[in-house]
Write a protein that holds these residues in place. Structure first.
Motif, short mmCIF file in Angstrom:
data_model
loop_
_atom_site.label_atom_id
_atom_site.label_comp_id
_atom_site.label_asym_id
_atom_site.label_seq_id
_atom_site.Cartn_x
_atom_site.Cartn_y
_atom_site.Cartn_z
N TYR A 117 5.72 6.28 9.81
CA TYR A 117 6.16 7.24 8.79
C TYR A 117 6.20 8.64 9.41
O TYR A 117 5.18 9.13 9.92
N ILE A 118 7.36 9.26 9.36
CA ILE A 118 7.48 10.63 9.88
C ILE A 118 7.09 11.58 8.76
O ILE A 118 7.81 11.74 7.78
N VAL A 119 5.93 12.22 8.91
CA VAL A 119 5.36 13.00 7.80
C VAL A 119 5.52 14.51 7.98
O VAL A 119 5.32 15.26 7.03
N GLY A 120 5.88 14.97 9.19
CA GLY A 120 6.00 16.42 9.33
C GLY A 120 6.61 16.85 10.65
O GLY A 120 6.52 16.15 11.66
N TYR A 121 7.26 18.02 10.59
CA TYR A 121 7.77 18.71 11.76
C TYR A 121 7.28 20.14 11.70
O TYR A 121 7.00 20.67 10.61
N GLY A 122 7.22 20.81 12.85
CA GLY A 122 6.88 22.22 12.83
C GLY A 122 7.11 22.85 14.18
O GLY A 122 7.38 22.17 15.18
N LEU A 134 3.33 13.22 2.10
CA LEU A 134 2.52 12.03 1.92
C LEU A 134 3.01 11.18 0.75
O LEU A 134 2.28 10.34 0.23
N VAL A 135 4.26 11.41 0.35
CA VAL A 135 4.81 10.72 -0.82
C VAL A 135 5.91 9.74 -0.44
O VAL A 135 5.86 8.57 -0.80
N ASP A 136 6.91 10.21 0.27
CA ASP A 136 8.09 9.36 0.48
C ASP A 136 8.74 9.61 1.84
O ASP A 136 9.95 9.75 1.94
N ALA A 137 7.94 9.66 2.89
CA ALA A 137 8.49 9.82 4.24
C ALA A 137 9.27 8.58 4.64
O ALA A 137 9.02 7.48 4.17
N VAL A 138 10.23 8.77 5.54
CA VAL A 138 11.06 7.65 5.99
C VAL A 138 10.39 6.99 7.19
O VAL A 138 9.93 7.65 8.11
N PRO A 139 10.29 5.66 7.20
CA PRO A 139 9.77 4.97 8.38
C PRO A 139 10.89 4.70 9.38
O PRO A 139 11.97 4.26 9.02
N ARG A 140 10.62 4.95 10.65
CA ARG A 140 11.57 4.65 11.71
C ARG A 140 10.83 4.47 13.02
O ARG A 140 9.61 4.70 13.08
N HIS A 141 11.53 4.05 14.08
CA HIS A 141 10.84 3.77 15.33
C HIS A 141 11.03 4.85 16.39
O HIS A 141 10.44 4.78 17.46
N THR A 142 11.86 5.84 16.11
CA THR A 142 12.11 6.92 17.07
C THR A 142 12.08 8.24 16.34
O THR A 142 12.64 8.37 15.25
N VAL A 143 11.43 9.24 16.94
CA VAL A 143 11.32 10.55 16.31
C VAL A 143 11.64 11.63 17.34
O VAL A 143 11.22 11.56 18.50
N PHE A 161 0.86 -1.18 0.00
CA PHE A 161 0.00 0.00 0.00
C PHE A 161 0.89 1.22 0.00
O PHE A 161 2.09 1.13 0.25
N HIS A 162 0.31 2.37 -0.21
CA HIS A 162 1.04 3.61 -0.05
C HIS A 162 0.40 4.43 1.05
O HIS A 162 -0.78 4.76 0.98
N TYR A 163 1.19 4.72 2.08
CA TYR A 163 0.64 5.30 3.30
C TYR A 163 -0.11 6.61 3.05
O TYR A 163 -1.08 6.93 3.75
N GLY A 164 0.32 7.38 2.06
CA GLY A 164 -0.30 8.68 1.82
C GLY A 164 -1.70 8.62 1.26
O GLY A 164 -2.39 9.65 1.19
#
Length: 537
Positions: free
Chosen positions: A444-449, A463-472, A341-344
């Motif tokens: 998926y880390i999709v944004g910071y602000g 919503l296209v190509d965020a990197v998946p990780r377990h810590t943000v 699937f695509h998360y976005g």
């Protein structure tokens, strides 16, 4: 003709059964026996008692391959109950093996317990460490590396070799004294120094000129972000916590508490020694540890002063953190293991806005999430859930959004349904950087602000190509947003990777549940499960 036909049928049956046996053959097993003891260490020149595994500080590195079965017999020779958690290992269907107090009773002193889990559909750079009290401030941590299967290509040049680099802060004070300080309502001071693989200045990594090496870099500290760099060399980022990334080149990288990265470094300089430098971010004074990148045959000391750290901060921006999707699934670093699937494009069914805060409860310092400061019940949440034991937790203790009022104690559990697709916003109300980790998953880390998150911020999401990780990480008085498919049934710890904050309540659990009892979605309770509190064997 009948005998011939029967022979063909028999041979075909044998072939089919043989093929079935091949398909169903178990993945390889790796066995470890770890004896956990106190022992003398003095990484900063001050003698103290550290936590050793098989007499080693740091502990032994686990080198595994995708889908390997891992068997670790932990013999607890400490004078306190003890657990190890496997930071970043997703524990698919095996929440029982996660090694935190919400899922496991701790291993009593002078007893042992066997962990059994699989590195299912994972590759990457991970770690392990004690999850009980402040034990990880005394050691007991190590690297956990999962390589791809040999028949699977990776989207970068194969390095000549690799190094595991564990960077972390260190206190000359015992964990018991640190714990008493926190229990009395006081924050921890600045750490006394930094270590690289348990050493302050003498970690050495040796390679051959002209060759390229993979450096697996993890922040195993309990308090501070670090900046990592190698004198005279650049680093090509290739992997972040199990996800291949756009291969951009950096002079230095920030690695926040709980995070791991992998980089390629080519030894293209003169034959001599070069400084490897780790220094703290956002601290006064700045703490520094050094190691040596040694070209084989070199007897020349590293030249010049230490390389100066950058004046900028690596934000893992959307450009920097784009995921290379080519070969990602084939290589078992699967951010979406339940299918393609695509998360976005997936509809979010629930939004959680989690605000961290410092608070006073009973006149003492505590940390809270949405005004609830977590306290571990005597009965692990998972055991209470499995055996329907009342009075341990409920799903109304913590709310989905920040609430007004005074902070209070509670066993925070957020109830979700298996396969929900959820948006989580981490809202940082404080002037210090936060670092959040979720067991059992990548998100998926999709944004910071900066400032307060509002629904309008979604227009800025990647919503296209965020990197998946377990810590943000969450920057001071800012927010970070992630999206996650809750496809791994169980009880999962969502916690601050800054350990004093976790110890004083900045954590909660996400219960991923459905009413189907099936080994296809969750393994049964293991036969060697430990029992405590209201859960009796």
């Amino acid at each position: 003709m009948r005998p011939t036909s029967f022979l063909h049928f028999f041979l075909g049956t044998v072939v089919c059964f043989s093929a079935l046996c091949i398909v169903n053959a178990e993945d390889p097993y790796r066995y470890y026996t770890w004896t956990v003891t106190y022992g003398p260490v003095s990484p900063l020149g001050v003698p103290q008692q550290g936590i050793l595994i098989n007499g080693q500080f740091p502990g032994p590195t686990i080198d595994a391959v995708t889908n390997d079965n891992i068997i670790v017999d932990v013999i607890n020779k400490l004078d306190e109950p003890f657990l190890i958690t496997w930071n970043g290992i997703k524990q698919r269907k095996t929440t029982w093996q996660d090694g935190v107090l919400g899922t496991n009773c701790p291993i009593p002193p002078n007893t042992s317990w066997r962990y059994k889990f699989q590195t299912k559909d994972q590759i990457g750079t991970f770690t392990y460490f004690p999850s009980t009290k402040l034990h990880r401030a005394a050691g007991g941590f190590g690297g956990f590396n999962v390589a791809q299967r040999s028949v699977i290509a990776v989207p970068y040049p194969i390095p000549t070799g690799e190094f595991t680099v564990l960077v972390g802060d260190w206190y000359n004070t015992s964990p018991q004294v640190l714990q008493k300080k926190l229990d009395s309502g006081n924050p921890l001071p600045l750490p006394d120094g930094l270590l690289i693989n348990g050493l302050h200045k003498s970690a050495i990594f040796t390679g051959q000129k002209g060759n390229t090496y993979k450096f697996r870099i993890s922040n195993v500290g309990i308090a501070t972000s670090i900046n990592f760099r190698i004198q005279g060399h650049t680093m090509t980022l290739i992997e972040v916590e199990g996800a291949h990334t756009l291969q951009e080149v950096y002079d230095s990288l920030d690695v926040h508490p709980g995070q791991s990265v992998a980089v390629l470094v080519t030894l293209d300089g003169s034959v001599k020694d070069y400084f490897i430098v780790a220094s703290t971010r956002f601290t006064k004074p700045i703490l520094t540890a050094t190691g040596i990148l040694r070209y084989a045959g070199s007897s020349i000391p590293a030249a010049g002063p230490l390389p100066i750290g950058p004046t900028y901060h690596i934000h893992w921006s959307m450009k920097q953190a784009r995921t290379i999707r080519l070969n990602l699934t084939a290589n078992a670093a699967r951010p979406n293991p339940q299918g393609s699937f695509h998360y976005g494009t997936i509809k979010v069914v629930r939004t959680l806005i989690l605000a961290n805060s410092a608070a006073k409860i009973g006149g003492k310092l505590r940390y809270a999430v949405n005004k609830i400061s977590y306290v571990d019940p005597e009965t692990p949440l998972k055991l209470a859930d499995w055996f329907n034991i009342p009075g341990v937790f409920n799903l109304n203790t913590i709310k989905d959004t920040p609430t007004p009022g005074q902070a209070s104690f509670g066993a925070s559990v957020i109830g979700t349904t298996l396969h929900d697709f959820v948006e989580i916003v981490f809202q940082n109300t404080e002037p210090t950087l936060q670092s959040w980790h979720l067991d059992g998953y990548s998100f998926y880390i999709v944004g910071y602000g900066s400032g307060n998150w509002t629904p309008d911020m979604r227009r800025r999401y990647n919503l296209v190509d965020a990197v998946p990780r377990h810590t943000v990480q969450v920057y001071p008085t800012g927010w970070s947003a992630v999206m996650i498919s809750l496809d791994n049934k169980g009880m999962w710890n969502l916690r601050s990777a800054i350990w004093s904050r976790r110890y004083l309540g900045q954590q909660l659990y996400i219960r991923v549940w459905n009413d189907e009892h099936s080994v296809f979605t969750e393994n049964d309770i293991p036969p060697n499960a430990l029992f405590c509190g209201k859960a009796k064997h």
